[in-house]
Design a protein around this motif. Structure first.
Motif, PDB file in Angstrom:
ATOM      1  N   ASN A  54      64.391  85.632 103.779  1.00 38.69           N
ATOM      2  CA  ASN A  54      63.596  84.671 104.555  1.00 38.69           C
ATOM      3  C   ASN A  54      63.268  83.402 103.753  1.00 38.69           C
ATOM      4  N   SER A  55      64.186  83.050 102.843  1.00 37.18           N
ATOM      5  CA  SER A  55      63.991  81.829 102.055  1.00 37.18           C
ATOM      6  C   SER A  55      64.709  80.654 102.685  1.00 37.18           C
ATOM      7  N   ALA A  56      64.198  79.476 102.421  1.00 42.27           N
ATOM      8  CA  ALA A  56      64.871  78.222 102.759  1.00 42.27           C
ATOM      9  C   ALA A  56      65.238  77.519 101.453  1.00 42.27           C
ATOM     10  N   ALA A  57      66.323  76.760 101.474  1.00 38.87           N
ATOM     11  CA  ALA A  57      66.768  76.031 100.282  1.00 38.87           C
ATOM     12  C   ALA A  57      66.690  74.529 100.543  1.00 38.87           C
ATOM     13  N   VAL A  58      66.102  73.820  99.604  1.00 40.50           N
ATOM     14  CA  VAL A  58      65.966  72.369  99.738  1.00 40.50           C
ATOM     15  C   VAL A  58      66.236  71.701  98.392  1.00 40.50           C
ATOM     16  N   THR A  59      66.522  70.416  98.459  1.00 39.23           N
ATOM     17  CA  THR A  59      66.636  69.583  97.261  1.00 39.23           C
ATOM     18  C   THR A  59      65.552  68.528  97.297  1.00 39.23           C
ATOM     19  N   LEU A  60      64.800  68.417  96.216  1.00 42.19           N
ATOM     20  CA  LEU A  60      63.794  67.374  96.059  1.00 42.19           C
ATOM     21  C   LEU A  60      64.353  66.306  95.126  1.00 42.19           C
ATOM     22  N   SER A  61      64.199  65.055  95.512  1.00 45.19           N
ATOM     23  CA  SER A  61      64.714  63.955  94.698  1.00 45.19           C
ATOM     24  C   SER A  61      63.623  62.938  94.438  1.00 45.19           C
ATOM     25  N   LEU A  62      63.513  62.516  93.192  1.00 47.05           N
ATOM     26  CA  LEU A  62      62.596  61.457  92.805  1.00 47.05           C
ATOM     27  C   LEU A  62      63.444  60.279  92.357  1.00 47.05           C
ATOM     28  N   SER A  63      63.238  59.118  92.952  1.00 42.43           N
ATOM     29  CA  SER A  63      64.084  57.967  92.664  1.00 42.43           C
ATOM     30  C   SER A  63      63.272  56.677  92.782  1.00 42.43           C
ATOM     31  N   GLY A  64      63.966  55.553  92.571  1.00 40.05           N
ATOM     32  CA  GLY A  64      63.342  54.245  92.733  1.00 40.05           C
ATOM     33  C   GLY A  64      62.660  53.697  91.497  1.00 40.05           C
ATOM     34  N   LEU A  65      62.739  54.417  90.375  1.00 39.19           N
ATOM     35  CA  LEU A  65      62.095  53.943  89.152  1.00 39.19           C
ATOM     36  C   LEU A  65      62.943  52.866  88.475  1.00 39.19           C
ATOM     37  N   LYS A  66      62.319  52.075  87.631  1.00 39.43           N
ATOM     38  CA  LYS A  66      63.015  50.985  86.947  1.00 39.43           C
ATOM     39  C   LYS A  66      63.843  51.460  85.759  1.00 39.43           C
ATOM     40  N   GLY A  67      63.396  52.527  85.083  1.00 44.61           N
ATOM     41  CA  GLY A  67      64.110  52.968  83.887  1.00 44.61           C
ATOM     42  C   GLY A  67      64.012  51.935  82.785  1.00 44.61           C
ATOM     43  N   GLY A  68      65.120  51.749  82.084  1.00 40.11           N
ATOM     44  CA  GLY A  68      65.154  50.750  81.021  1.00 40.11           C
ATOM     45  C   GLY A  68      65.422  51.349  79.660  1.00 40.11           C
ATOM     46  N   HIS A  69      65.404  50.505  78.666  1.00 39.47           N
ATOM     47  CA  HIS A  69      65.700  50.842  77.265  1.00 39.47           C
ATOM     48  C   HIS A  69      64.541  51.641  76.685  1.00 39.47           C
ATOM     49  N   SER A  70      64.851  52.785  76.097  1.00 37.08           N
ATOM     50  CA  SER A  70      63.767  53.647  75.608  1.00 37.08           C
ATOM     51  C   SER A  70      63.102  53.123  74.341  1.00 37.08           C
ATOM     52  N   GLY A  71      63.632  52.048  73.771  1.00 36.51           N
ATOM     53  CA  GLY A  71      62.951  51.400  72.660  1.00 36.51           C
ATOM     54  C   GLY A  71      62.265  50.129  73.107  1.00 36.51           C
ATOM     55  N   VAL A  72      63.022  49.256  73.746  1.00 42.82           N
ATOM     56  CA  VAL A  72      62.511  47.941  74.127  1.00 42.82           C
ATOM     57  C   VAL A  72      61.433  48.039  75.202  1.00 42.82           C
ATOM     58  N   ASN A  73      61.591  48.984  76.147  1.00 41.54           N
ATOM     59  CA  ASN A  73      60.695  49.047  77.311  1.00 41.54           C
ATOM     60  C   ASN A  73      59.703  50.209  77.273  1.00 41.54           C
ATOM     61  N   ILE A  74      59.687  51.010  76.212  1.00 44.47           N
ATOM     62  CA  ILE A  74      58.895  52.236  76.205  1.00 44.47           C
ATOM     63  C   ILE A  74      57.397  51.962  76.293  1.00 44.47           C
ATOM     64  N   HIS A  75      56.957  50.807  75.843  1.00 41.02           N
ATOM     65  CA  HIS A  75      55.526  50.483  75.829  1.00 41.02           C
ATOM     66  C   HIS A  75      55.013  49.937  77.164  1.00 41.02           C
ATOM     67  N   GLU A  87      55.819  50.484  88.907  1.00 42.27           N
ATOM     68  CA  GLU A  87      56.860  51.183  89.671  1.00 42.27           C
ATOM     69  C   GLU A  87      56.596  51.052  91.176  1.00 42.27           C
ATOM     70  N   PRO A  88      56.772  49.885  91.742  1.00 42.48           N
ATOM     71  CA  PRO A  88      56.445  49.688  93.162  1.00 42.48           C
ATOM     72  C   PRO A  88      57.402  50.368  94.134  1.00 42.48           C
ATOM     73  N   ALA A  89      58.572  50.829  93.667  1.00 42.90           N
ATOM     74  CA  ALA A  89      59.584  51.373  94.584  1.00 42.90           C
ATOM     75  C   ALA A  89      59.774  52.878  94.437  1.00 42.90           C
ATOM     76  N   ILE A  90      58.858  53.564  93.794  1.00 47.11           N
ATOM     77  CA  ILE A  90      59.020  54.995  93.568  1.00 47.11           C
ATOM     78  C   ILE A  90      59.103  55.747  94.895  1.00 47.11           C
ATOM     79  N   LYS A  91      59.983  56.766  94.947  1.00 42.20           N
ATOM     80  CA  LYS A  91      60.221  57.486  96.193  1.00 42.20           C
ATOM     81  C   LYS A  91      60.484  58.960  95.908  1.00 42.20           C
ATOM     82  N   LEU A  92      59.909  59.838  96.733  1.00 40.26           N
ATOM     83  CA  LEU A  92      60.165  61.276  96.698  1.00 40.26           C
ATOM     84  C   LEU A  92      60.722  61.696  98.046  1.00 40.26           C
ATOM     85  N   SER A  93      61.809  62.457  98.040  1.00 42.70           N
ATOM     86  CA  SER A  93      62.420  62.859  99.303  1.00 42.70           C
ATOM     87  C   SER A  93      62.813  64.331  99.260  1.00 42.70           C
TER      88      SER A  93
END
Length: 486
Positions: free
Chosen positions: A200-221, A295-301
């Motif tokens: 009686n289980s259902a299977a789904v995929t959750l996705s988090l998207s819309g983030l800016k990302g960037g360089h883990s040194g230059v943009n980490i702060h 992060e103005p465009a963050i999205k969960l689906s």
């Protein structure tokens, strides 16, 4: 692409257009390297490909400059391959679709490769010119800078003869870099046990998207969201009440890029699907409020998924989620010596489910060895608590600042003379190859300059057109001012 070649300075932008046309992600630089080699040999230049694949091209001094100190102009051949989820693009086969957007050059849905393609283009433009004045010149184009610094690690003593090295991998006009952070890769291996999917289980995929990302040194702060951390936060909070059972978890694609997207496929009682949707919406609203500025465009689906054959056993899943949620991420400490610069940071870059384990790739950066070592011990403690393993590899040294550097003074004075203002002398939290070059060439005097590049290591990467011209003018003027050999 044709429009790029009309920008100032034309020789540089014409080369950058060629670079964009030839695929060159990390580990796949050979086609671009061969193109450059054939061109350089056609000009009668001395061309060498060393045993690891670095490209060294040597050009004699222009008339009257033969007695100057020799200079290396250095860049890396590879680029970071990142794209938006809806963009169809094969970085090993497809050219970069670069275009002019107002005062900037950017790319359509992918990284641009201005990091470090602009620097590479400037070096090649100088090699191809009969008018630019310079002393004995060497151009060093390294491989694999973005994915492990293999080229810098493999550079052998004796190949370069120059006394001065100008690194072109900086990303802010008006700043001159005299030092950088070192780093080390950290890899968690979290063991998994599996169990059958309950009835009686259902299977789904959750996705988090819309983030800016960037360089883990230059943009980490900048406080941007990390998709891996955000998804783990939701799962660890709601897994028990919703009886979530994970079958696959993944996020990010590079250990040195802040993750923009993460997904999880899971099962839960079909009767709890509506509650999951409600909680997902509430969490989306929560993080949208928390990260509204950055992060103005963050999205969960949520979407339906094929029923998996197995799910993680309860104890394995809980240990995994605890580790992901508890793992530090972002700025660990700001520098006391260099105001405004991050001293130590950690980026949880990649999560992947592979067989009977989940692998988590992180990159630790620090201006000081003790800062890096402190974070290493934190991760080792976390792994022990979670019943996981962690290994550290690819450590590279920082570039220790040399305030009395002669070439630094030349660049500083030249900048002031051209632009009638004082440049900012900086240490960068990102990893430059200069620290590794110091091992085979300990006496080489080094400096790093470049144009303004925004959002490197992400699909929003762009380079400011005006600052490319300013960087070019500075580079040529510095070459003219290199002193005579002692």
């Amino acid at each position: 692409m044709a429009a790029l070649g009309a920008l100032y300075p034309q020789p540089l932008w014409q080369w950058f257009a060629q670079i964009c046309a030839i695929p060159h992600p990390s580990k796949h630089e050979q086609a671009l390297s061969q193109h450059i080699q054939a061109w350089a040999r056609g000009l009668g230049l001395n061309v060498l490909e060393d045993k690891v694949g670095n490209l060294i091209i040597k050009k004699p001094a222009t008339a009257g400059m033969e007695n100057r100190k020799a200079v290396v102009i250095q860049a890396h051949l590879d680029m970071v391959p990142q794209k938006n989820a809806d963009k169809v693009h094969d970085f090993t086969k497809d050219p970069i679709d670069a275009y002019i957007d107002g005062d900037w050059v950017t790319a359509n849905g992918t990284t641009l490769g201005a990091d470090n393609g602009i620097g590479m283009a400037s070096a090649l433009a100088i090699l191809g010119s009969s008018e630019i004045k310079h002393g004995p010149l060497e151009v060093l184009l390294t491989i694999d800078e973005e994915a492990g610094m293999t080229g810098a690690f493999g550079l052998q003593p004796g190949i370069l003869q120059a006394e001065i090295l100008i690194n072109t991998d900086s990303e802010q006009e008006g700043e001159i870099y005299m030092g950088c952070a070192g780093g080390v890769d950290a890899e968690f291996s979290v063991p998994l046990n599996w169990q059958t999917v309950p009835a009686n289980s259902a299977a789904v995929t959750l996705s988090l998207s819309g983030l800016k990302g960037g360089h883990s040194g230059v943009n980490i702060h900048l406080g941007r969201g990390n998709a891996n951390k955000l998804l783990a936060r939701f799962l660890v909070t709601e897994a028990r009440e919703l009886q979530l059972q994970l079958s696959d978890l993944s996020g990010g694609s590079l250990r040195n890029a802040i993750p923009r997207e993460a997904t999880v496929t899971l099962c839960l009682p079909a009767a709890k699907l509506d509650l999951l949707q409600q909680k997902l919406q509430r969490f989306e609203q929560l993080v949208q409020q928390e990260l509204a500025v950055v992060e103005p465009a963050i999205k969960l689906s949520m979407s339906d998924a094929a029923m998996p054959t197995q799910v993680m056993a309860d104890a394995s899943q809980q240990a995994l989620l605890n580790l992901l949620h508890a793992c530090p991420n972002g700025v660990m400490r700001m520098s006391d010596d260099v105001p405004g610069v991050t001293e130590t940071s950690l980026n949880m870059g990649v999560i992947s489910t592979e067989g009977d384990k989940v692998q988590v790739l992180c990159l630790i950066r620090s201006l000081i060895d003790s800062g890096r070592e402190h974070v290493e011990t934190m991760l080792a403690s976390l792994a022990e608590l979670a019943g996981a393993e962690v290994s550290f590899s690819g450590a590279y040294p920082g570039w220790k600042p040399e305030p009395d550097s002669p070439v630094m003074k030349i660049v500083n004075d030249t900048y002031q003379d051209i632009y009638q203002k004082q440049p900012v002398i900086m240490v960068i939290h990102a990893g430059l190859e200069c620290g590794l070059f110091k091992k085979p060439y300990p006496e080489m005097d080094m400096v790093s300059i470049g144009p303004t590049i925004r959002y490197p290591h992400g699909p929003d990467e762009m380079v400011n057109i005006e600052t490319v011209g300013q960087y070019w003018q500075l580079l040529l003027a510095v070459l003219e001012r290199i002193p005579v050999k002692a």
